[in-house]
Write a protein that holds these residues in place. Sequence first.
Motif, mmCIF file in Angstrom:
data_model
loop_
_atom_site.group_PDB
_atom_site.id
_atom_site.type_symbol
_atom_site.label_atom_id
_atom_site.label_comp_id
_atom_site.label_asym_id
_atom_site.label_seq_id
_atom_site.Cartn_x
_atom_site.Cartn_y
_atom_site.Cartn_z
ATOM 1 N N LYS A 118 -38.440 49.225 -22.857
ATOM 2 C CA LYS A 118 -39.552 49.934 -22.205
ATOM 3 C C LYS A 118 -40.040 49.225 -20.942
ATOM 4 N N GLU A 119 -39.842 47.900 -20.877
ATOM 5 C CA GLU A 119 -40.263 47.151 -19.684
ATOM 6 C C GLU A 119 -39.302 47.322 -18.514
ATOM 7 N N PHE A 120 -38.163 47.983 -18.754
ATOM 8 C CA PHE A 120 -37.150 48.138 -17.703
ATOM 9 C C PHE A 120 -36.733 49.604 -17.635
ATOM 10 N N LYS A 121 -37.562 50.388 -16.955
ATOM 11 C CA LYS A 121 -37.346 51.836 -16.917
ATOM 12 C C LYS A 121 -36.033 52.226 -16.241
ATOM 13 N N ALA A 122 -35.553 51.404 -15.301
ATOM 14 C CA ALA A 122 -34.296 51.718 -14.608
ATOM 15 C C ALA A 122 -33.108 51.727 -15.567
ATOM 16 N N GLY A 123 -33.262 51.088 -16.730
ATOM 17 C CA GLY A 123 -32.184 51.082 -17.714
ATOM 18 C C GLY A 123 -31.909 52.454 -18.297
ATOM 19 N N ASP A 124 -32.908 53.339 -18.250
ATOM 20 C CA ASP A 124 -32.728 54.708 -18.749
ATOM 21 C C ASP A 124 -32.270 55.580 -17.577
ATOM 22 N N TYR A 125 -31.014 55.373 -17.179
ATOM 23 C CA TYR A 125 -30.515 55.926 -15.918
ATOM 24 C C TYR A 125 -30.164 57.411 -15.982
ATOM 25 N N LEU A 126 -29.803 57.917 -17.169
ATOM 26 C CA LEU A 126 -29.294 59.286 -17.259
ATOM 27 C C LEU A 126 -30.421 60.307 -17.165
ATOM 28 N N LYS A 127 -30.207 61.323 -16.337
ATOM 29 C CA LYS A 127 -31.179 62.417 -16.184
ATOM 30 C C LYS A 127 -30.403 63.734 -16.186
ATOM 31 N N VAL A 128 -30.693 64.598 -17.150
ATOM 32 C CA VAL A 128 -30.002 65.886 -17.257
ATOM 33 C C VAL A 128 -31.031 66.993 -17.455
ATOM 34 N N LEU A 129 -30.927 68.033 -16.627
ATOM 35 C CA LEU A 129 -31.815 69.187 -16.718
ATOM 36 C C LEU A 129 -31.009 70.458 -16.886
ATOM 37 N N LEU A 160 -41.816 30.671 -18.300
ATOM 38 C CA LEU A 160 -41.954 32.115 -18.495
ATOM 39 C C LEU A 160 -40.861 32.690 -19.395
ATOM 40 N N ALA A 161 -39.609 32.307 -19.112
ATOM 41 C CA ALA A 161 -38.482 32.896 -19.849
ATOM 42 C C ALA A 161 -37.219 32.108 -19.557
ATOM 43 N N LEU A 190 -36.951 30.168 -16.096
ATOM 44 C CA LEU A 190 -37.887 30.752 -15.139
ATOM 45 C C LEU A 190 -39.276 30.174 -15.377
ATOM 46 N N THR A 191 -39.895 29.704 -14.301
ATOM 47 C CA THR A 191 -41.274 29.206 -14.398
ATOM 48 C C THR A 191 -42.123 29.887 -13.340
ATOM 49 N N THR A 212 -33.554 25.415 -13.064
ATOM 50 C CA THR A 212 -34.895 25.990 -13.094
ATOM 51 C C THR A 212 -35.174 26.690 -11.773
ATOM 52 N N VAL A 213 -35.707 27.905 -11.848
ATOM 53 C CA VAL A 213 -36.131 28.607 -10.636
ATOM 54 C C VAL A 213 -37.563 29.075 -10.822
ATOM 55 N N LYS A 214 -38.293 29.064 -9.723
ATOM 56 C CA LYS A 214 -39.688 29.487 -9.758
ATOM 57 C C LYS A 214 -39.796 30.956 -9.368
ATOM 58 N N ILE A 215 -40.665 31.642 -10.093
ATOM 59 C CA ILE A 215 -40.911 33.065 -9.864
ATOM 60 C C ILE A 215 -42.207 33.219 -9.061
ATOM 61 N N ASN A 216 -42.203 34.102 -8.084
ATOM 62 C CA ASN A 216 -43.401 34.286 -7.267
ATOM 63 C C ASN A 216 -44.538 34.914 -8.073
ATOM 64 N N ASP A 217 -45.741 34.773 -7.556
ATOM 65 C CA ASP A 217 -46.931 35.239 -8.283
ATOM 66 C C ASP A 217 -46.900 36.744 -8.543
ATOM 67 N N LYS A 218 -46.286 37.484 -7.631
ATOM 68 C CA LYS A 218 -46.245 38.935 -7.765
ATOM 69 C C LYS A 218 -45.505 39.370 -9.026
ATOM 70 N N MET A 219 -44.448 38.630 -9.410
ATOM 71 C CA MET A 219 -43.598 39.034 -10.544
ATOM 72 C C MET A 219 -43.802 38.203 -11.803
ATOM 73 N N ALA A 220 -44.533 37.101 -11.711
ATOM 74 C CA ALA A 220 -44.680 36.219 -12.876
ATOM 75 C C ALA A 220 -45.250 36.967 -14.081
ATOM 76 N N GLY A 221 -46.239 37.820 -13.836
ATOM 77 C CA GLY A 221 -46.841 38.575 -14.932
ATOM 78 C C GLY A 221 -45.864 39.512 -15.609
ATOM 79 N N ALA A 222 -44.981 40.124 -14.801
ATOM 80 C CA ALA A 222 -43.993 41.059 -15.354
ATOM 81 C C ALA A 222 -43.033 40.340 -16.298
ATOM 82 N N TYR A 223 -42.582 39.127 -15.910
ATOM 83 C CA TYR A 223 -41.674 38.376 -16.792
ATOM 84 C C TYR A 223 -42.391 37.936 -18.061
ATOM 85 N N ALA A 224 -43.664 37.581 -17.943
ATOM 86 C CA ALA A 224 -44.432 37.188 -19.122
ATOM 87 C C ALA A 224 -44.552 38.352 -20.109
ATOM 88 N N LYS A 225 -44.546 39.584 -19.584
ATOM 89 C CA LYS A 225 -44.679 40.772 -20.435
ATOM 90 C C LYS A 225 -43.343 41.312 -20.934
#
Length: 397
Positions: A381-392, A52-53, A44-45, A6-19
Motif C-alpha cells: 500500500k505504501e508503493f502505489k506504482a506497484g499496482d501498475y495494471l489498469k483495465v477498463l 531508517l531501513a 538508510l539513515t 550507508t547512505v543518507k536520505i533527505n528530509d523530504k523522503m525520510a518520513g516516507a521510508y520510516a512509514k
Amino acid sequence: MEQEVTVKINDKMAGAYAKGYPLITKEAVESSEALKTEGAIVHLTDKRGRFLAKGYYGKQNKGLGWVLTRDAEEAIDQSFIERILAAAVQRRKTYFDDPETTAFRVFNGEGDGFGGLTIDYFDGFYMISWYSEGIYTFKELVVAALEQVVNAKGIYEKKRFDTKGQYIDDDDFVTGQRGEFPLIVKENGVNFAVYLNDGAMTGIFLDQRDVRNTIKEKYAKGKTVLNTFSYTGAFSVAAALGGAVKTTSVDLAKRSSSKTIEQFSVNGIDYESQDILVMDVFNYFKYAKRKELAFDLVILDPPSFARSKKYTFSTSKDYTDLMKQAIAITEKNGVIVASTNSASFDMKKFKGFIDKAFKDLGKKYSIVEEFTLPSDFRVQKEFKAGDYLKVLFVKLK
C-alpha cells in the motif's frame, strides 16, 4: 559477505521510508557515491544518522534498489529469504489448491518483501525473474531458499537487467528437471501453452487472468471480437471459448501467428475459423475503417512503448488517439476493453485518456468493469506504482 554501505536520505523522503516506502530512489538519497557495488547491503539513515531501513543496491529503471527490513540487526541471509518466501506461498494457498488454475504468481517483488524479484508458478515448475544485477547477486540464496520452501519439479530464470535494455538470452534452466515445452497450463479451466526456455516471454501474461475470465464469462457470447496487439492470442482464446461468433487477432510480430494458432489448438478450437493477421495495428485500423468493418468487442492492450516502421507509440502520449481509432470501428452499444501496464500514471489519469477520446468525438460512454492486479500479484500500500495494471471495460452509448 556482501559489502555494506550507508547512505543518507533527505528530509523530504525520510518520513516516507520510516512509514514503509520500499523503493530506494536517486531523488531520495543525499549522495549516491557510496553505491558502487551491485548487491551491496544498504543502510538508510536520516541526515542526523538515525537508522531508517536496510535494503540492497540494485539499479533498475525504477530506482537504485529496494528496502528489505526496518530492523537494523536483521541479517539478509537464506533464512530471511525462506521466511518471506514461505509467507508468500501461504498467501497463495487457494491458487495452489485450485486444479482449474495451474499458473500464477507466487512472489511479487516488493509486494511480498523483496523488490526486484518475481517468481511465477507453472504446473510444478517455478520461474524466477531478476530485474537488476544487484538482485542477481542473491541468486544462490534465493534458489536454495526456494528449494527449501517448495517442492519444485524444476526452476527456470529470466534475466531482465541487461544494461542496454535488452533481454539476456542464454539458457534459462537453473536446477531440477528440465520441462518439456510447450508446457500446457490451466487458467480457470482454459489451456495455455507456455515456454520457460524461449527468451523473455513465456506465452501468457498472468496478470490478465481475471480480465480474460470476465471476457469469457460475460462479454463474448454471440459477439464479434477484435484483439489488437494480440501477442499469442490469449484474449482471443478466452473470447472463442466464451462463445464469440468470430475473433480477429492482430499483431505486428511474425511469430504471433504460429503462437496464436498453437493457443487455439491446445483448446480444441479450429483456428482456421478465426482471423489471425500479422500486421501493424494502426494500419489495421485504417483498413477496417475503409472496409467499414465494426466489432462488438475490441480489446486494446498495447505495450507501454512500441515502434514500427511508420509509427512510434507511447501509452502516456498516444492512448487517447488509439482509443479514438478503436471507437471508430466499434459497434453501437459495443464494448472496448482498454488496458495498460504502464506504471507511469495512475487510474485517474488513464480514465482521463478515455474521457478525452470520447469528448473529442462527441460520443458518450460508461465504464462497466474496472480491474487492477489480481490477488496473486500482491502490492504494498505504501508503493502505489506497484499496482501498475489498469483495465477498463468501456461501453459505447
